[in-house]
Design a protein around this motif. Sequence first.
Motif, PDB file in Angstrom:
ATOM      1  N   SER A 359      24.120 140.453  -6.992  1.00 35.72           N
ATOM      2  CA  SER A 359      23.679 140.631  -8.384  1.00 35.72           C
ATOM      3  C   SER A 359      22.187 140.895  -8.414  1.00 35.72           C
ATOM      4  N   LEU A 360      21.793 141.813  -9.298  1.00 36.60           N
ATOM      5  CA  LEU A 360      20.362 142.107  -9.483  1.00 36.60           C
ATOM      6  C   LEU A 360      19.980 141.716 -10.909  1.00 36.60           C
ATOM      7  N   PHE A 361      19.038 140.797 -11.026  1.00 39.27           N
ATOM      8  CA  PHE A 361      18.514 140.402 -12.332  1.00 39.27           C
ATOM      9  C   PHE A 361      17.097 140.960 -12.448  1.00 39.27           C
ATOM     10  N   CYS A 362      16.821 141.675 -13.539  1.00 37.20           N
ATOM     11  CA  CYS A 362      15.500 142.293 -13.711  1.00 37.20           C
ATOM     12  C   CYS A 362      14.781 141.641 -14.881  1.00 37.20           C
ATOM     13  N   LEU A 363      13.573 141.192 -14.634  1.00 36.23           N
ATOM     14  CA  LEU A 363      12.754 140.614 -15.696  1.00 36.23           C
ATOM     15  C   LEU A 363      11.598 141.576 -15.970  1.00 36.23           C
ATOM     16  N   GLY A 364      11.558 142.106 -17.193  1.00 35.71           N
ATOM     17  CA  GLY A 364      10.500 143.049 -17.568  1.00 35.71           C
ATOM     18  C   GLY A 364       9.400 142.298 -18.284  1.00 35.71           C
ATOM     19  N   PHE A 365       8.209 142.307 -17.708  1.00 34.99           N
ATOM     20  CA  PHE A 365       7.090 141.504 -18.210  1.00 34.99           C
ATOM     21  C   PHE A 365       6.177 142.373 -19.087  1.00 34.99           C
ATOM     22  N   ASP A 368       4.493 147.368 -21.335  1.00 33.97           N
ATOM     23  CA  ASP A 368       4.457 148.688 -20.696  1.00 33.97           C
ATOM     24  C   ASP A 368       5.683 148.971 -19.844  1.00 33.97           C
ATOM     25  N   VAL A 369       6.530 147.991 -19.701  1.00 28.48           N
ATOM     26  CA  VAL A 369       7.677 148.134 -18.813  1.00 28.48           C
ATOM     27  C   VAL A 369       8.746 149.004 -19.502  1.00 28.48           C
ATOM     28  N   ASP A 370       9.454 149.828 -18.725  1.00 24.69           N
ATOM     29  CA  ASP A 370      10.554 150.602 -19.300  1.00 24.69           C
ATOM     30  C   ASP A 370      11.798 149.724 -19.252  1.00 24.69           C
ATOM     31  N   TYR A 371      12.059 149.036 -20.355  1.00 23.81           N
ATOM     32  CA  TYR A 371      13.119 148.025 -20.358  1.00 23.81           C
ATOM     33  C   TYR A 371      14.491 148.652 -20.144  1.00 23.81           C
ATOM     34  N   ASN A 381      24.566 146.564 -11.319  1.00 25.77           N
ATOM     35  CA  ASN A 381      24.641 145.685 -10.152  1.00 25.77           C
ATOM     36  C   ASN A 381      24.950 144.239 -10.526  1.00 25.77           C
ATOM     37  N   LYS A 382      25.947 144.077 -11.407  1.00 20.02           N
ATOM     38  CA  LYS A 382      26.479 142.748 -11.738  1.00 20.02           C
ATOM     39  C   LYS A 382      25.425 141.750 -12.220  1.00 20.02           C
ATOM     40  N   GLY A 383      24.383 142.265 -12.859  1.00 16.02           N
ATOM     41  CA  GLY A 383      23.335 141.349 -13.327  1.00 16.02           C
ATOM     42  C   GLY A 383      22.988 141.642 -14.770  1.00 16.02           C
ATOM     43  N   LEU A 384      21.839 141.147 -15.198  1.00 12.80           N
ATOM     44  CA  LEU A 384      21.370 141.476 -16.542  1.00 12.80           C
ATOM     45  C   LEU A 384      19.854 141.516 -16.536  1.00 12.80           C
ATOM     46  N   ALA A 385      19.302 142.143 -17.570  1.00 10.29           N
ATOM     47  CA  ALA A 385      17.838 142.253 -17.675  1.00 10.29           C
ATOM     48  C   ALA A 385      17.382 141.367 -18.818  1.00 10.29           C
ATOM     49  N   ARG A 386      16.166 140.907 -18.724  1.00 12.71           N
ATOM     50  CA  ARG A 386      15.544 140.130 -19.802  1.00 12.71           C
ATOM     51  C   ARG A 386      14.126 140.622 -19.966  1.00 12.71           C
ATOM     52  N   ARG A 387      13.668 140.597 -21.182  1.00 14.38           N
ATOM     53  CA  ARG A 387      12.264 140.917 -21.425  1.00 14.38           C
ATOM     54  C   ARG A 387      11.482 139.609 -21.432  1.00 14.38           C
ATOM     55  N   ILE A 388      10.401 139.560 -20.689  1.00 14.75           N
ATOM     56  CA  ILE A 388       9.514 138.388 -20.728  1.00 14.75           C
ATOM     57  C   ILE A 388       8.322 138.795 -21.592  1.00 14.75           C
ATOM     58  N   PHE A 389       8.140 138.090 -22.700  1.00 15.20           N
ATOM     59  CA  PHE A 389       7.103 138.486 -23.645  1.00 15.20           C
ATOM     60  C   PHE A 389       5.765 137.875 -23.257  1.00 15.20           C
ATOM     61  N   GLU A 390       4.729 138.697 -23.387  1.00 11.40           N
ATOM     62  CA  GLU A 390       3.394 138.186 -23.078  1.00 11.40           C
ATOM     63  C   GLU A 390       3.035 137.152 -24.138  1.00 11.40           C
ATOM     64  N   GLY A 391       2.680 135.991 -23.687  1.00  9.79           N
ATOM     65  CA  GLY A 391       2.328 134.914 -24.609  1.00  9.79           C
ATOM     66  C   GLY A 391       2.073 133.688 -23.782  1.00  9.79           C
ATOM     67  N   ASP A 393       3.686 131.140 -23.497  1.00 10.76           N
ATOM     68  CA  ASP A 393       4.863 130.494 -22.926  1.00 10.76           C
ATOM     69  C   ASP A 393       5.592 131.381 -21.914  1.00 10.76           C
ATOM     70  N   ALA A 394       4.939 132.422 -21.391  1.00 11.07           N
ATOM     71  CA  ALA A 394       5.627 133.350 -20.473  1.00 11.07           C
ATOM     72  C   ALA A 394       6.178 132.612 -19.253  1.00 11.07           C
ATOM     73  N   ALA A 395       5.426 131.655 -18.723  1.00 13.31           N
ATOM     74  CA  ALA A 395       5.898 130.920 -17.543  1.00 13.31           C
ATOM     75  C   ALA A 395       7.178 130.150 -17.882  1.00 13.31           C
ATOM     76  N   LEU A 396       7.236 129.584 -19.095  1.00  9.30           N
ATOM     77  CA  LEU A 396       8.434 128.848 -19.516  1.00  9.30           C
ATOM     78  C   LEU A 396       9.625 129.786 -19.705  1.00  9.30           C
ATOM     79  N   GLN A 397       9.341 131.009 -20.201  1.00  9.32           N
ATOM     80  CA  GLN A 397      10.436 131.992 -20.346  1.00  9.32           C
ATOM     81  C   GLN A 397      11.035 132.313 -18.983  1.00  9.32           C
ATOM     82  N   LEU A 398      10.175 132.499 -17.975  1.00 10.88           N
ATOM     83  CA  LEU A 398      10.644 132.807 -16.614  1.00 10.88           C
ATOM     84  C   LEU A 398      11.495 131.658 -16.079  1.00 10.88           C
ATOM     85  N   GLN A 399      10.980 130.442 -16.263  1.00  7.00           N
ATOM     86  CA  GLN A 399      11.719 129.260 -15.789  1.00  7.00           C
ATOM     87  C   GLN A 399      13.057 129.132 -16.498  1.00  7.00           C
ATOM     88  N   GLY A 400      13.041 129.365 -17.827  1.00  7.61           N
ATOM     89  CA  GLY A 400      14.262 129.236 -18.633  1.00  7.61           C
ATOM     90  C   GLY A 400      15.322 130.211 -18.157  1.00  7.61           C
TER      91      GLY A 400
END
Length: 828
Positions: A359-365, A368-371, A381-391, A393-400
């Motif tokens: 599985s490929l999980f993509c996190l777009g930070f 400027d990222v092409d989501y 590839n059996k995964g999902l993408a998430r947008r990580i918003f600049e702010g 709490d970005a570190a908490l979004q990644l952890q979550g």
Amino acid sequence: MTSKALNKANSSQEIFFEMELPKTAFITNFSMEIDGQVYVGEVKEKEKAKKQYQKAVSSGQTAGLVKASGRTMEKFSVSVNIAAKSNVTFILTYEELLQRKLGQYEILTRVKPKQLVQEFKIVTNIYEPQGISHVDTHATFLSNELLPLVEKTVTDKKAHISFSPTMEQQRKCPGCEGTLIDGDFVIKYDVNRAEKIGDIQIVNGHFVHFFAPSDLPRVPKNVVFVIDRSGSMSGRKIQQTREAMLAILKDIHVEDHFGLIQFDNRIESWKKSLTKATQENVAEAMVYVRAIQDLGSTNINDAVLRAVNMLVKDRQNKILPERSIDMIILLTDGMPNDGELRLPVIQENVRAAIGGNMSLFCLGFGNDVDYSFLDVMSKQNKGLARRIFEGSDAALQLQGFYEEVSSPLLLEVDLHYPDNAVEFLTTNHFNQLFNGSEIVVAGRLTDNDLDNFLVEVFGQGPEEDFKVQGQASATDWDVMYPDEEYIFGDFTERLWAYLTIQQLLEKGSSGTSDEKANATAEALDMSLRYSFVTPLTSMVVTKPETEDGTEAPLIADKLTEGYPHHGPPMHTYSYQSPPTYLVDGDPHFMIELPDRDDALCFNINNKPGTIFSLVRDPEPGILVNGQIIGDKKIPPDGKISTYFWRFGIIHQTLGVRLEVSTRDISVFQDGKRVKLQWSDTASLKGPNVDLLVTKDRSLTVTLKDSVKFVVLLHKVWAKHPYHRDYLGFYTLDSHLLSPSVHGLLGQFYRGVEYEVTDLRPGEVPEKPDATMYVKGQELNVTRGWQRDFRRDVKNGDNVPCWFIHNNGTGLIDGEQTDYIVSGLFKTV
């Protein structure tokens, strides 16, 4: 959501209704009641709705609806003109399937009334036949005074929560108009899960199966973290990434294996193989993560392939447990600008290398990222993408996000139902089931014979195969909830339709062109049949607009992450035209975004003679510069206008150079110069460039495999006391330019992410102000109009847009002076 407003003034005025709703929700109804007359929304195909909308706009009426998407919410916002002393009631209904995350469901209601509300009420009723295990409520605005006003009653199968503060209780302070209520009202709950087979609900010939088994052992995982350390990650982003990675490493399970790869234009692995998450190895990895520094450009292709190879090799060498799940988590903030640059080629390379085995999980930070590129690559590839918003709490979004996927319970889950008993099933095979989440399958029963409705679930556990089976039975909802027929009458059918439409929309963004077209047509058909506002439909409400009763439609639209909001559309359907980027008139810059039915605009003011860099793409060597000219003399009002009168266009790779002025057009190629006159219609076709001059009107420039521009000629009466002839510049097709393209217009070719909230009356009644969140900044913007002259070079078409003040400050990178160059063909 019901909102009633009264116009207390002695003259007619605009009343605004705003509501933020979850992105995964579909609007199913919107109506307005004005002086006893009800105006009900009708769901139509987007293209038809758009025609109605444009008709209203072109007649100068304030039609339309501001739509903007935030992190998890999107905004529904509408205004209507109301006569003096009259009132309006707005009613909005939306439906949403609650996603179970980390062991619970969340109902989020965003409440930002911006003023005291005479009768304020939030009422939530939860009905769960399985029984409710817990209910928690909180709100970001609840103070000690407001907290006791939340009333909660929970019985075995029902919960009732209400919050209804009086006007006095809403006040920020005695006698002041400000309100305490501003934020999110959140309810989290879960249900009892005694049945291994899950919960099956059958009503009116449709069934829904909720599957979330409890008490299963977790499957060990092998995860490679691929971390972008390119220059654009500098500062806060890289710091937050390090912070999140340290927290993730601290929580990594001892049975898991992990690897670390950091990349810019070079790819660097912490170790050649994955490592077991022992205490010593984790401590060593933390030292490595603390030392990650931002450096060069972005080579996504090679970085992901390195991670795939690492997992493949370790599998072959039997370093990894046989029953374990392989995954890659990619974190990037930008577009590839090193190595392989073609997005479809990268997607194909990754898909071929993974071969369905991980599985490929993509996190777009960030912005400027092409989501959409990451979204498609994950889904392939059996995964999902998430947008990580600049702010902050970005570190908490990644952890979550990591927490959601860190505990796989089952792999390759199949849910089986009797072939002769069901049809039109939604997806019933899932690559993995994570702890705390839930699988939902819906379908139609061919007949209501429930005696043979045997349900089986298969999956792979850590030690052995998982298999459960059970008999489904229908709950008699009328007996359990006699007064709630409005919810339960056809809810299973609507839930089946909701899931089917979402899955068809996903299919419509990948697969062959025939599959895409069929899926899109089917999704449109179901959206219309069940009245859902989806990316293919709009809701049209025709409303009285003026004293003489002219009617103008309002368009309610749906935005979703899966559909590209910006930049070159990854998948173009007939209903979606590509964005246009233009500058025309007294330098009015405009970015038209048809997929959002929206536009952004700004002016640039500087002294006549200044030359600006409009487009610059260093890779193919494309350059467009423009020079401004002023009026012949200062007009009586003292406001001197400036316009573009000359453009220099270069394509180094193709060996083409053009100089376009209000006088004539010069083409330099292969050491030769050809001059074209505006007074003739002419075309010049070469192997690398096509030029078409339409007499006294336009020049179309098509650069082979690159970009298409149109230059419009505006001829002014020769004896006009002030104004002169001038040019407009339009980019029609920019999707083949590289990610490093820049310039006053070029920087927007990669797309622009923005969110508009807080619509409020502006200085001019028909031009409301709003707050725009863009590039990490908060700007005050105004709804205005600009003209697009492509169809009518004399009068132009009015286009509503968000106007960014002060020469585009906050929207453009840097200041307008950063774009001044010393010559028509110079880069500095």
